[in-house]
Design a protein around this motif. Structure first.
Motif, PDB file in Angstrom:
ATOM      1  N   PRO A  25       0.833  -1.200   0.000  1.00 29.52           N
ATOM      2  CA  PRO A  25       0.000   0.000   0.000  1.00 29.52           C
ATOM      3  C   PRO A  25       0.875   1.261   0.000  1.00 29.52           C
ATOM      4  N   MET A  26       0.384   2.303  -0.619  1.00 36.81           N
ATOM      5  CA  MET A  26       1.126   3.559  -0.660  1.00 36.81           C
ATOM      6  C   MET A  26       1.112   4.178   0.736  1.00 36.81           C
ATOM      7  N   THR A  27       2.291   4.409   1.288  1.00 38.66           N
ATOM      8  CA  THR A  27       2.373   4.948   2.640  1.00 38.66           C
ATOM      9  C   THR A  27       3.056   6.306   2.705  1.00 38.66           C
ATOM     10  N   GLY A  28       3.902   6.611   1.743  1.00 41.18           N
ATOM     11  CA  GLY A  28       4.675   7.847   1.827  1.00 41.18           C
ATOM     12  C   GLY A  28       4.323   8.871   0.771  1.00 41.18           C
ATOM     13  N   GLY A  29       3.216   8.727   0.099  1.00 36.96           N
ATOM     14  CA  GLY A  29       2.830   9.660  -0.946  1.00 36.96           C
ATOM     15  C   GLY A  29       3.329   9.198  -2.310  1.00 36.96           C
ATOM     16  N   ARG A  31       5.442  10.539  -4.543  1.00 32.64           N
ATOM     17  CA  ARG A  31       6.882  10.623  -4.821  1.00 32.64           C
ATOM     18  C   ARG A  31       7.621   9.445  -4.197  1.00 32.64           C
ATOM     19  N   ARG A  32       7.360   9.202  -2.923  1.00 36.30           N
ATOM     20  CA  ARG A  32       8.025   8.103  -2.221  1.00 36.30           C
ATOM     21  C   ARG A  32       7.656   6.762  -2.844  1.00 36.30           C
ATOM     22  N   ASP A  33       6.401   6.599  -3.226  1.00 36.77           N
ATOM     23  CA  ASP A  33       5.945   5.359  -3.837  1.00 36.77           C
ATOM     24  C   ASP A  33       6.667   5.119  -5.162  1.00 36.77           C
ATOM     25  N   ALA A  34       6.817   6.171  -5.959  1.00 39.94           N
ATOM     26  CA  ALA A  34       7.524   6.046  -7.244  1.00 39.94           C
ATOM     27  C   ALA A  34       8.985   5.683  -7.019  1.00 39.94           C
ATOM     28  N   LEU A  35       9.623   6.313  -6.042  1.00 38.65           N
ATOM     29  CA  LEU A  35      11.026   5.996  -5.744  1.00 38.65           C
ATOM     30  C   LEU A  35      11.175   4.560  -5.245  1.00 38.65           C
ATOM     31  N   ASP A  36      10.264   4.133  -4.389  1.00 40.51           N
ATOM     32  CA  ASP A  36      10.318   2.756  -3.873  1.00 40.51           C
ATOM     33  C   ASP A  36      10.109   1.737  -4.992  1.00 40.51           C
ATOM     34  N   PHE A  37       9.185   2.031  -5.903  1.00 41.61           N
ATOM     35  CA  PHE A  37       8.937   1.142  -7.038  1.00 41.61           C
ATOM     36  C   PHE A  37      10.181   1.037  -7.917  1.00 41.61           C
ATOM     37  N   ALA A  38      10.794   2.160  -8.234  1.00 39.99           N
ATOM     38  CA  ALA A  38      11.998   2.155  -9.063  1.00 39.99           C
ATOM     39  C   ALA A  38      13.129   1.395  -8.364  1.00 39.99           C
ATOM     40  N   GLU A  39      13.285   1.625  -7.068  1.00 42.13           N
ATOM     41  CA  GLU A  39      14.311   0.916  -6.306  1.00 42.13           C
ATOM     42  C   GLU A  39      14.048  -0.589  -6.314  1.00 42.13           C
ATOM     43  N   HIS A  40      12.806  -0.974  -6.140  1.00 41.99           N
ATOM     44  CA  HIS A  40      12.419  -2.385  -6.170  1.00 41.99           C
ATOM     45  C   HIS A  40      12.830  -3.026  -7.497  1.00 41.99           C
ATOM     46  N   LEU A  41      12.537  -2.346  -8.603  1.00 41.12           N
ATOM     47  CA  LEU A  41      12.904  -2.877  -9.919  1.00 41.12           C
ATOM     48  C   LEU A  41      14.411  -3.018 -10.051  1.00 41.12           C
ATOM     49  N   LEU A  42      15.137  -1.989  -9.653  1.00 44.24           N
ATOM     50  CA  LEU A  42      16.593  -2.017  -9.798  1.00 44.24           C
ATOM     51  C   LEU A  42      17.230  -3.124  -8.958  1.00 44.24           C
TER      52      LEU A  42
END
Length: 88
Positions: A25-29, A31-42
C-alpha cells in the motif's frame, strides 16, 4: 506515480507496477511510492535492457537524494568515469 516512469519503462511498466502495488500500500505519498517502485525494480535486476536500467537508475538517483545531482560537465564526466571503472 511519477509520469516519467511509463516513458522510461515502456510496455512493461503497467504489469510491473501492478505486480508491485498489489502487495504494497502507498504509505509515503506519490513521490516516495515512485522511488520505492523504481528501487524495487533495480534491486531485482529489472528492467533487463541495460540502457533502460541505466536510465531508470539515473532517474532514481536524481530524485532520491537530498538535492538534485550536479549537471556540471566535470561532475557528469566524473560519474561516467566512475561507472566505467566500476564496470557498470
Amino acid at each position: 506515480m511519477a509520469a516519467e516512469l511509463p516513458e522510461l519503462l515502456g510496455d512493461g511498466y503497467r504489469a510491473a507496477f501492478l505486480g508491485y502495488a498489489q502487495g504494497r500500500p502507498m504509505t509515503g505519498g506519490y513521490r516516495r511510492d515512485a522511488l520505492d517502485f523504481a528501487e524495487h525494480l533495480l534491486l531485482a535486476g529489472h528492467p533487463r535492457d541495460a540502457r533502460t536500467r541505466q536510465r531508470l537508475r539515473d532517474w532514481w538517483l536524481e530524485r532520491s537524494g537530498p538535492a538534485p545531482r550536479s549537471q556540471r560537465q566535470t561532475a557528469r564526466l566524473a560519474r561516467a568515469t566512475r561507472r566505467v571503472l566500476l564496470g557498470r
